[in-house]
Enzyme design. Structure first.
Site, mmCIF file in Angstrom:
data_model
loop_
_atom_site.group_PDB
_atom_site.id
_atom_site.type_symbol
_atom_site.label_atom_id
_atom_site.label_comp_id
_atom_site.label_asym_id
_atom_site.label_seq_id
_atom_site.Cartn_x
_atom_site.Cartn_y
_atom_site.Cartn_z
ATOM 1 N N HIS A 1 0.869 -1.155 0.057
ATOM 2 C CA HIS A 1 0.015 -0.221 0.046
ATOM 3 C C HIS A 1 0.741 1.261 0.044
ATOM 4 O O HIS A 1 0.595 2.276 -0.787
ATOM 5 C CB HIS A 1 -1.012 0.087 1.370
ATOM 6 C CG HIS A 1 -1.981 -1.078 1.475
ATOM 7 N ND1 HIS A 1 -2.050 -1.771 2.606
ATOM 8 C CD2 HIS A 1 -2.775 -1.337 0.414
ATOM 9 C CE1 HIS A 1 -3.054 -2.605 2.452
ATOM 10 N NE2 HIS A 1 -3.564 -2.491 1.139
ATOM 11 N N LYS B 1 -16.187 -6.954 5.440
ATOM 12 C CA LYS B 1 -15.308 -7.676 6.025
ATOM 13 C C LYS B 1 -15.133 -7.269 7.479
ATOM 14 O O LYS B 1 -15.343 -6.303 7.814
ATOM 15 C CB LYS B 1 -13.968 -7.738 5.634
ATOM 16 C CG LYS B 1 -13.861 -7.610 3.954
ATOM 17 C CD LYS B 1 -12.321 -7.234 3.613
ATOM 18 C CE LYS B 1 -12.435 -7.299 2.058
ATOM 19 N NZ LYS B 1 -11.322 -6.536 1.483
ATOM 20 N N ARG C 1 -2.272 -6.497 -8.233
ATOM 21 C CA ARG C 1 -0.882 -7.364 -7.798
ATOM 22 C C ARG C 1 -0.692 -8.244 -8.902
ATOM 23 O O ARG C 1 0.494 -8.488 -9.307
ATOM 24 C CB ARG C 1 -1.154 -7.778 -6.294
ATOM 25 C CG ARG C 1 -1.219 -6.825 -5.215
ATOM 26 C CD ARG C 1 -1.357 -7.578 -3.974
ATOM 27 N NE ARG C 1 -2.956 -7.817 -4.152
ATOM 28 C CZ ARG C 1 -3.653 -8.271 -3.084
ATOM 29 N NH1 ARG C 1 -3.360 -8.343 -2.109
ATOM 30 N NH2 ARG C 1 -4.954 -8.619 -3.383
ATOM 31 N N SER D 1 -2.886 -7.608 3.229
ATOM 32 C CA SER D 1 -3.195 -7.606 4.834
ATOM 33 C C SER D 1 -3.488 -8.605 5.629
ATOM 34 O O SER D 1 -3.066 -9.141 6.658
ATOM 35 C CB SER D 1 -4.262 -6.535 4.943
ATOM 36 O OG SER D 1 -3.854 -5.289 4.466
HETATM 37 O O1 PNS Z 1 -8.869 -2.650 0.435
HETATM 38 P P1 PNS Z 1 -10.172 -3.152 -0.225
HETATM 39 O O2 PNS Z 1 -10.882 -3.758 1.067
HETATM 40 O O3 PNS Z 1 -9.787 -4.206 -1.111
HETATM 41 O O4 PNS Z 1 -10.889 -1.994 -0.724
HETATM 42 C C1 PNS Z 1 -12.255 -2.148 -1.395
HETATM 43 C C2 PNS Z 1 -12.968 -0.867 -1.154
HETATM 44 C C3 PNS Z 1 -13.087 0.060 -0.061
HETATM 45 C C4 PNS Z 1 -12.243 -0.002 -2.494
HETATM 46 C C5 PNS Z 1 -14.326 -0.924 -1.905
HETATM 47 O O5 PNS Z 1 -14.960 -2.035 -0.758
HETATM 48 C C6 PNS Z 1 -15.310 0.265 -1.673
HETATM 49 O O6 PNS Z 1 -15.233 1.008 -2.666
HETATM 50 N N1 PNS Z 1 -16.380 0.185 -0.844
HETATM 51 C C7 PNS Z 1 -17.262 1.386 -0.748
HETATM 52 C C8 PNS Z 1 -18.560 0.888 -1.203
HETATM 53 C C9 PNS Z 1 -18.840 1.169 -2.665
HETATM 54 O O7 PNS Z 1 -18.582 2.170 -3.206
HETATM 55 N N2 PNS Z 1 -19.091 0.008 -3.572
HETATM 56 C C10 PNS Z 1 -19.296 -0.039 -4.976
HETATM 57 C C11 PNS Z 1 -18.150 -0.462 -5.726
HETATM 58 S S1 PNS Z 1 -18.389 -1.259 -6.846
#
Ligand code: PNS
Length: 160
Positions: free
Chosen positions: A17, A41, A90, A128
């Site tokens: 990150h 999660k 990744r 993570s």
């Molecule tokens: O580090 P992560 O858990 O892979 O990040 C995921 C994240 C935070 C980018 C994604 O879950 C997100 O954008 N959540 C907010 C809700 C949202 O906008 N969902 C629609 C996206 S298709």
């Protein structure tokens, strides 16, 4: 001014990150690292703890700030008047999920683009979840996270 948002759970922030943040800070004028408050999660760290770890590491970057967000990412991005969402890729296994998110976000907010940075090869296997698993079994997480983060992971797991 080119403003980007780098969203994620950051539970906890890894060297992978950090690498993305460092590189994005060089190509954008301003970067908001956005820590997701409520995730499907169950995070190990509270949002305040996750934010504090990110802040501790990126405090030295003059054009990077750390914030939390909840709800739809595109609403947060719009509220920051940003035009770019940054994500690290990744491996090919990330691609399907990332493409689905990017395409969905683009339908909802055509004015916002998702910019993918390929992660540094050194960190292409890193997540993570892997860090938490290694720490749980008392392994050395120092190749994967900064020392301050390693300390917090250890302390957190001892509390549990
Ligand atoms: O580090 P992560 O858990 O892979 O990040 C995921 C994240 C935070 C980018 C994604 O879950 C997100 O954008 N959540 C907010 C809700 C949202 O906008 N969902 C629609 C996206 S298709």
């Amino acid at each position: 001014m080119a403003v980007a948002v780098y969203p994620g759970s950051f539970d906890p922030i890894t060297r992978g990150h950090y690498d993305i943040i460092e590189r994005t800070a060089k190509i954008m004028d301003h970067l908001v690292v956005a820590v997701l408050r409520n995730s499907s999660k169950t995070p190990l760290f509270t949002v305040e703890e996750r934010m504090a770890m990110v802040e501790e590491l990126v405090g030295g970057f003059p054009n990077v700030v750390v914030e939390t967000f909840d709800g739809l990412l595109i609403d947060f991005v719009r509220s920051k008047e940003a035009s770019v969402i940054v994500r690290g890729l990744r491996a090919v296994t990330d691609f399907e999920y990332e493409l689905q998110m990017a395409q969905t976000n683009r339908v909802m907010a055509p004015e916002i683009d998702t910019l993918f940075l390929t992660t540094n090869l050194k960190y292409s296997y890193l997540s993570s979840n892997i860090v938490k698993e290694i720490a749980l079994y008392d392994g050395d997480v120092s190749p994967f996270v900064h020392p301050q983060v390693a300390e917090r992971v250890k302390a957190k797991l001892l509390q549990k």
